[in-house]
Design an enzyme around this catalytic site. Sequence first.
Site, mmCIF file in Angstrom:
data_model
loop_
_atom_site.group_PDB
_atom_site.id
_atom_site.type_symbol
_atom_site.label_atom_id
_atom_site.label_comp_id
_atom_site.label_asym_id
_atom_site.label_seq_id
_atom_site.Cartn_x
_atom_site.Cartn_y
_atom_site.Cartn_z
ATOM 1 N N ILE A 27 0.589 -1.018 -0.101
ATOM 2 C CA ILE A 27 -0.362 -0.082 -0.031
ATOM 3 C C ILE A 27 1.334 1.131 0.068
ATOM 4 O O ILE A 27 1.967 1.260 0.896
ATOM 5 C CB ILE A 27 -0.639 -0.139 1.579
ATOM 6 C CG1 ILE A 27 -1.681 -1.226 1.283
ATOM 7 C CG2 ILE A 27 -1.844 0.914 0.942
ATOM 8 C CD1 ILE A 27 -2.987 -1.437 0.928
ATOM 9 N N ASN B 240 0.718 1.672 -13.004
ATOM 10 C CA ASN B 240 0.401 0.529 -12.704
ATOM 11 C C ASN B 240 -0.284 -0.714 -13.324
ATOM 12 O O ASN B 240 -0.355 -0.558 -14.340
ATOM 13 C CB ASN B 240 -0.279 -0.104 -11.475
ATOM 14 C CG ASN B 240 -0.699 -0.660 -10.642
ATOM 15 O OD1 ASN B 240 0.022 -2.240 -9.910
ATOM 16 N ND2 ASN B 240 -1.805 -1.200 -10.188
ATOM 17 N N HIS C 126 -1.711 -3.981 -14.192
ATOM 18 C CA HIS C 126 -3.166 -5.055 -13.399
ATOM 19 C C HIS C 126 -3.554 -6.376 -13.912
ATOM 20 O O HIS C 126 -4.331 -5.655 -14.752
ATOM 21 C CB HIS C 126 -4.402 -4.194 -12.491
ATOM 22 C CG HIS C 126 -5.750 -4.536 -11.657
ATOM 23 N ND1 HIS C 126 -5.015 -5.309 -10.573
ATOM 24 C CD2 HIS C 126 -6.648 -5.367 -12.878
ATOM 25 C CE1 HIS C 126 -5.936 -6.218 -10.046
ATOM 26 N NE2 HIS C 126 -6.819 -6.073 -10.589
HETATM 27 C C1 GAR Z 1 2.019 -8.940 -12.203
HETATM 28 O O1 GAR Z 1 0.648 -10.469 -12.801
HETATM 29 C C2 GAR Z 1 0.755 -8.029 -12.360
HETATM 30 O O2 GAR Z 1 -0.082 -7.869 -12.807
HETATM 31 C C3 GAR Z 1 0.329 -8.729 -10.579
HETATM 32 O O3 GAR Z 1 1.655 -9.065 -10.382
HETATM 33 C C4 GAR Z 1 1.777 -10.054 -11.018
HETATM 34 C C5 GAR Z 1 3.391 -9.287 -10.703
HETATM 35 O O4 GAR Z 1 4.779 -10.611 -11.814
HETATM 36 N N1 GAR Z 1 -0.196 -6.906 -9.720
HETATM 37 C C6 GAR Z 1 -1.078 -7.162 -9.194
HETATM 38 O O5 GAR Z 1 -1.521 -8.126 -8.545
HETATM 39 C C7 GAR Z 1 -1.274 -4.978 -8.900
HETATM 40 N N2 GAR Z 1 -2.845 -5.544 -7.834
HETATM 41 P P1 GAR Z 1 5.901 -10.436 -12.129
HETATM 42 O O6 GAR Z 1 6.722 -9.660 -10.533
HETATM 43 O O7 GAR Z 1 5.851 -11.692 -12.796
HETATM 44 O O8 GAR Z 1 5.852 -8.943 -13.171
#
Ligand code: GAR
Length: 197
Positions: free
Chosen positions: A93, A108, A110
Amino acid sequence: MLNIVVCVSGGGTNLQAIIDGVKSGTIRNTRIVGVISNNAGAYALTRAKENEIPAFCISPKDYADREAFNQAFLDKLAELAPDLIVLAGFLVILPKQMIATYRDRIINIHPSLIPSFCGTGFYGLKVHEEALKRGVKVTGATVHYVDEGTDTGTIIAQKAVEVLPGDTPEVLQRRVMEQAEWVILPKAIDEIATRTK
Ligand code: GAR
């Protein structure tokens, strides 16, 4: 030149897509000046180091309270002086002050088509579990500006991805990353870095 800081918590495949984009020239006019993780074990930190990008771990565990952690995080950002902060799987956060200081300069990624499957509690695999539970046939990813809410900021880009019969959350997560996240996040950064003011 757009100086960016990428904030990460986990594997860092989106960070890798950004590193690759900068290297190959699909992301133009951009330099990654630092990677910050809240998690010392994040593989994203290794990816940064392997690419000679300054990498920092600022973990709540190392500070007496949330305020001290927030301050350390804000201090590191101030030191790196980014034009744009990219949250690439950053599961923290944000301090209120950060949003005010860097208004319209934080984006960001998502892993859903906002406003579906977003907001408090929707992150990582959980998003895909909920999409499968609901039985949607199409999901995707969204790049958006960050404001005071959770996943409520202005949408910059979205890309739809098909849900296929037999998908598990893991299989769907991978497809959303490959077909959407790793495409629209680098593209959004390139567009911000090359737009004329
Ligand atoms: C990704 O899928 C991203 O979209 C998500 O976390 C993952 C990180 O993967 N983010 C969220 O859920 C934010 N609310 P990575 O570390 O392999 O890039």
